[in-house]
Design a protein around this motif. Structure first.
Motif, PDB file in Angstrom:
ATOM      1  N   PRO A 163       0.813  -1.226   0.000  1.00 31.90           N
ATOM      2  CA  PRO A 163       0.000   0.000   0.000  1.00 31.90           C
ATOM      3  C   PRO A 163       0.844   1.272   0.000  1.00 31.90           C
ATOM      4  O   PRO A 163       0.479   2.263  -0.651  1.00 31.90           O
ATOM      5  N   LEU A 164       1.965   1.252   0.702  1.00 27.87           N
ATOM      6  CA  LEU A 164       2.816   2.436   0.760  1.00 27.87           C
ATOM      7  C   LEU A 164       3.410   2.749  -0.601  1.00 27.87           C
ATOM      8  O   LEU A 164       3.408   3.905  -1.053  1.00 27.87           O
ATOM      9  N   ASP A 165       3.910   1.728  -1.279  1.00 30.04           N
ATOM     10  CA  ASP A 165       4.491   1.959  -2.604  1.00 30.04           C
ATOM     11  C   ASP A 165       3.423   2.316  -3.636  1.00 30.04           C
ATOM     12  O   ASP A 165       3.678   3.098  -4.565  1.00 30.04           O
ATOM     13  N   ALA A 166       2.221   1.755  -3.467  1.00 28.64           N
ATOM     14  CA  ALA A 166       1.153   2.046  -4.421  1.00 28.64           C
ATOM     15  C   ALA A 166       0.771   3.522  -4.409  1.00 28.64           C
ATOM     16  O   ALA A 166       0.344   4.062  -5.436  1.00 28.64           O
ATOM     17  N   LEU A 167       0.912   4.180  -3.268  1.00 25.70           N
ATOM     18  CA  LEU A 167       0.610   5.609  -3.212  1.00 25.70           C
ATOM     19  C   LEU A 167       1.542   6.401  -4.121  1.00 25.70           C
ATOM     20  O   LEU A 167       1.188   7.496  -4.579  1.00 25.70           O
ATOM     21  N   ARG A 168       2.727   5.874  -4.379  1.00 27.28           N
ATOM     22  CA  ARG A 168       3.692   6.520  -5.264  1.00 27.28           C
ATOM     23  C   ARG A 168       3.610   5.999  -6.693  1.00 27.28           C
ATOM     24  O   ARG A 168       4.430   6.335  -7.547  1.00 27.28           O
ATOM     25  N   GLY A 169       2.638   5.139  -6.942  1.00 25.89           N
ATOM     26  CA  GLY A 169       2.527   4.569  -8.271  1.00 25.89           C
ATOM     27  C   GLY A 169       3.517   3.465  -8.541  1.00 25.89           C
ATOM     28  O   GLY A 169       3.794   3.144  -9.700  1.00 25.89           O
ATOM     29  N   GLU A 170       4.053   2.839  -7.479  1.00 26.94           N
ATOM     30  CA  GLU A 170       5.071   1.809  -7.623  1.00 26.94           C
ATOM     31  C   GLU A 170       4.529   0.459  -7.160  1.00 26.94           C
ATOM     32  O   GLU A 170       3.677   0.377  -6.280  1.00 26.94           O
ATOM     33  N   ILE A 171       5.026  -0.602  -7.743  1.00 27.05           N
ATOM     34  CA  ILE A 171       4.788  -1.964  -7.269  1.00 27.05           C
ATOM     35  C   ILE A 171       6.162  -2.590  -7.049  1.00 27.05           C
ATOM     36  O   ILE A 171       6.959  -2.688  -7.990  1.00 27.05           O
ATOM     37  N   PRO A 172       6.491  -2.987  -5.830  1.00 22.73           N
ATOM     38  CA  PRO A 172       7.812  -3.568  -5.581  1.00 22.73           C
ATOM     39  C   PRO A 172       7.929  -4.961  -6.191  1.00 22.73           C
ATOM     40  O   PRO A 172       6.965  -5.519  -6.734  1.00 22.73           O
ATOM     41  N   GLU A 173       9.092  -5.539  -6.096  1.00 21.47           N
ATOM     42  CA  GLU A 173       9.301  -6.920  -6.532  1.00 21.47           C
ATOM     43  C   GLU A 173       8.447  -7.839  -5.665  1.00 21.47           C
ATOM     44  O   GLU A 173       8.582  -7.851  -4.438  1.00 21.47           O
ATOM     45  N   VAL A 174       7.553  -8.609  -6.284  1.00 13.95           N
ATOM     46  CA  VAL A 174       6.595  -9.407  -5.525  1.00 13.95           C
ATOM     47  C   VAL A 174       6.958 -10.887  -5.488  1.00 13.95           C
ATOM     48  O   VAL A 174       6.233 -11.688  -4.895  1.00 13.95           O
ATOM     49  N   GLY A 175       8.064 -11.279  -6.108  1.00 15.75           N
ATOM     50  CA  GLY A 175       8.390 -12.694  -6.238  1.00 15.75           C
ATOM     51  C   GLY A 175       8.544 -13.429  -4.923  1.00 15.75           C
ATOM     52  O   GLY A 175       8.392 -14.650  -4.879  1.00 15.75           O
ATOM     53  N   ARG A 176       8.825 -12.700  -3.836  1.00 16.67           N
ATOM     54  CA  ARG A 176       8.976 -13.342  -2.521  1.00 16.67           C
ATOM     55  C   ARG A 176       7.745 -13.129  -1.640  1.00 16.67           C
ATOM     56  O   ARG A 176       7.795 -13.423  -0.438  1.00 16.67           O
ATOM     57  N   MET A 177       6.655 -12.654  -2.216  1.00 18.82           N
ATOM     58  CA  MET A 177       5.444 -12.389  -1.432  1.00 18.82           C
ATOM     59  C   MET A 177       4.389 -13.464  -1.638  1.00 18.82           C
ATOM     60  O   MET A 177       4.284 -14.053  -2.709  1.00 18.82           O
ATOM     61  N   ARG A 178       3.609 -13.699  -0.593  1.00 21.02           N
ATOM     62  CA  ARG A 178       2.428 -14.540  -0.731  1.00 21.02           C
ATOM     63  C   ARG A 178       1.361 -13.778  -1.522  1.00 21.02           C
ATOM     64  O   ARG A 178       1.468 -12.588  -1.765  1.00 21.02           O
ATOM     65  N   GLY A 179       0.307 -14.508  -1.886  1.00 22.07           N
ATOM     66  CA  GLY A 179      -0.731 -13.930  -2.727  1.00 22.07           C
ATOM     67  C   GLY A 179      -1.405 -12.728  -2.088  1.00 22.07           C
ATOM     68  O   GLY A 179      -1.516 -12.620  -0.862  1.00 22.07           O
ATOM     69  N   PHE A 180      -1.879 -11.819  -2.942  1.00 26.03           N
ATOM     70  CA  PHE A 180      -2.556 -10.626  -2.437  1.00 26.03           C
ATOM     71  C   PHE A 180      -3.488 -10.061  -3.498  1.00 26.03           C
ATOM     72  O   PHE A 180      -3.374 -10.333  -4.692  1.00 26.03           O
ATOM     73  N   ASN A 181      -4.433  -9.248  -3.012  1.00 20.95           N
ATOM     74  CA  ASN A 181      -5.209  -8.326  -3.831  1.00 20.95           C
ATOM     75  C   ASN A 181      -4.892  -6.928  -3.324  1.00 20.95           C
ATOM     76  O   ASN A 181      -5.095  -6.632  -2.143  1.00 20.95           O
ATOM     77  N   LEU A 182      -4.397  -6.071  -4.185  1.00 16.15           N
ATOM     78  CA  LEU A 182      -4.030  -4.709  -3.815  1.00 16.15           C
ATOM     79  C   LEU A 182      -4.995  -3.735  -4.482  1.00 16.15           C
ATOM     80  O   LEU A 182      -5.069  -3.661  -5.705  1.00 16.15           O
ATOM     81  N   VAL A 183      -5.745  -3.011  -3.658  1.00 16.24           N
ATOM     82  CA  VAL A 183      -6.663  -1.998  -4.145  1.00 16.24           C
ATOM     83  C   VAL A 183      -5.929  -0.656  -4.168  1.00 16.24           C
ATOM     84  O   VAL A 183      -5.357  -0.242  -3.159  1.00 16.24           O
TER      85      VAL A 183
END
Length: 231
Positions: A89-109
Motif C-alpha cells: 500500500p505504501l508503494d502504491a501511493l507513489r505509483g510503484e509496485i515492488p518486486e513481488v516474487g517473494r510475497m504470498r498472494g494478495f489483492n491490492l486496491v
C-alpha cells in the motif's frame, strides 16, 4: 480474510467510496490510523508493528489510498525468505509496485481520486493481473473482484449497492445476523475454519480528486459486531 466494498462513481469528479474491514490475528499488534512513516511525509495508515508496513495507507492531500488483502498462493521459498506484503500500500501511493516474487498472494486496491480504482492480484507465482473497476459498487475478499465463489459477496453485494454510503456502517453491523463463523459473514471469527484471525477494525474513506478523507474504528472485542465509532 479481509473484505473491501468500493463504489466508483459515474463521473470522475465524484468521490470513490470505500469500506475496508480487516481480519487479523488479534495477538499481532498494530497501530491505528496515523502518520507512522517519517520518510513518507503526508502519508497516514494502519501500521503492522511486526513488519512495519501498512494494511491500509492514504495520502490525504493527494487524493490517494491503497489497501492490501491476502489471497491464496505462495512462492516456493523457505519461511524466512518470504517478504512482507505491508510495503504494497505504501508503494502504491507513489505509483510503484515492488518486486513481488517473494510475497504470498494478495489483492491490492489502489484508488486515485479523479482517475479511478484498480485491483492488482498476485497468486504467489505467474503474472500480476490488474483490473480497472467500472462505475458501480464492487466487493473484494480473497478471490477476484465480485467473485461469486466468495459467499459474503454473493450475500451482501446487492445490499451495499442499494444502500447510501452513509449507512454502510449500519449495514456492516446488520450483516452479523448470519454469525461470525458463517462463510457469508463480513465481521468474522475464522478460528472455526482453521485460521487464528478475527475482524479487528474497519476504515471508511471517500477519495476525491484533490483529497482523501479516511475514518477508522476498532471493534471493542475482535469478531464481536458491536456498534463501531468511526473517527
Amino acid at each position: 480474510m479481509c473484505t473491501v466494498v468500493i463504489r466508483v462513481p459515474e463521473s470522475p469528479e465524484g468521490p470513490i467510496q470505500l469500506l475496508a474491514v480487516r481480519d487479523e490475528d488479534p495477538s499481532r499488534e498494530w497501530d491505528p490510523l496515523g502518520a507512522w512513516w517519517g520518510d513518507r511525509p503526508g502519508v497516514i495508515g494502519v501500521r503492522d508493528r511486526r513488519a512495519g508496513g501498512a494494511w491500509l495507507a492514504a495520502d490525504p492531500g493527494a487524493g490517494r489510498l491503497a489497501v492490501v488483502l491476502n489471497r491464496e498462493g505462495s512462492p516456493e521459498l523457505p519461511e524466512a525468505e518470504i517478504a512482507s506484503r505491508g510495503e504494497l500500500p505504501l508503494d502504491a501511493l507513489r505509483g510503484e509496485i515492488p518486486e513481488v516474487g517473494r510475497m504470498r498472494g494478495f489483492n491490492l486496491v489502489k484508488i486515485v481520486g479523479g482517475l479511478g480504482a484498480a485491483v492488482t492480484s498476485w497468486e504467489g507465482s505467474g503474472l500480476l493481473r490488474t483490473q480497472t473497476l467500472a462505475p458501480g459498487t464492487h466487493m473484494l475478499a480473497h478471490h477476484d473482484v465480485d467473485d461469486p465463489r466468495t459467499a459474503r459477496i454473493t450475500q451482501w453485494r446487492g445490499e451495499f449497492e442499494a444502500a447510501p454510503f452513509e449507512i454502510w456502517p449500519e449495514l456492516l453491523i446488520r450483516t452479523e445476523k448470519v454469525g461470525p463463523d458463517d462463510d457469508r459473514a463480513i465481521i468474522r471469527d475464522n478460528r472455526a475454519h482453521g485460521w487464528p484471525t478475527l475482524t479487528t477494525l474497519a476504515c471508511l474513506a471517500e477519495v476525491h480528486p484533490d483529497r482523501a478523507e479516511v475514518r477508522y474504528a476498532e471493534l471493542p472485542t475482535p469478531g464481536d459486531p458491536s456498534p463501531l465509532a468511526f473517527s
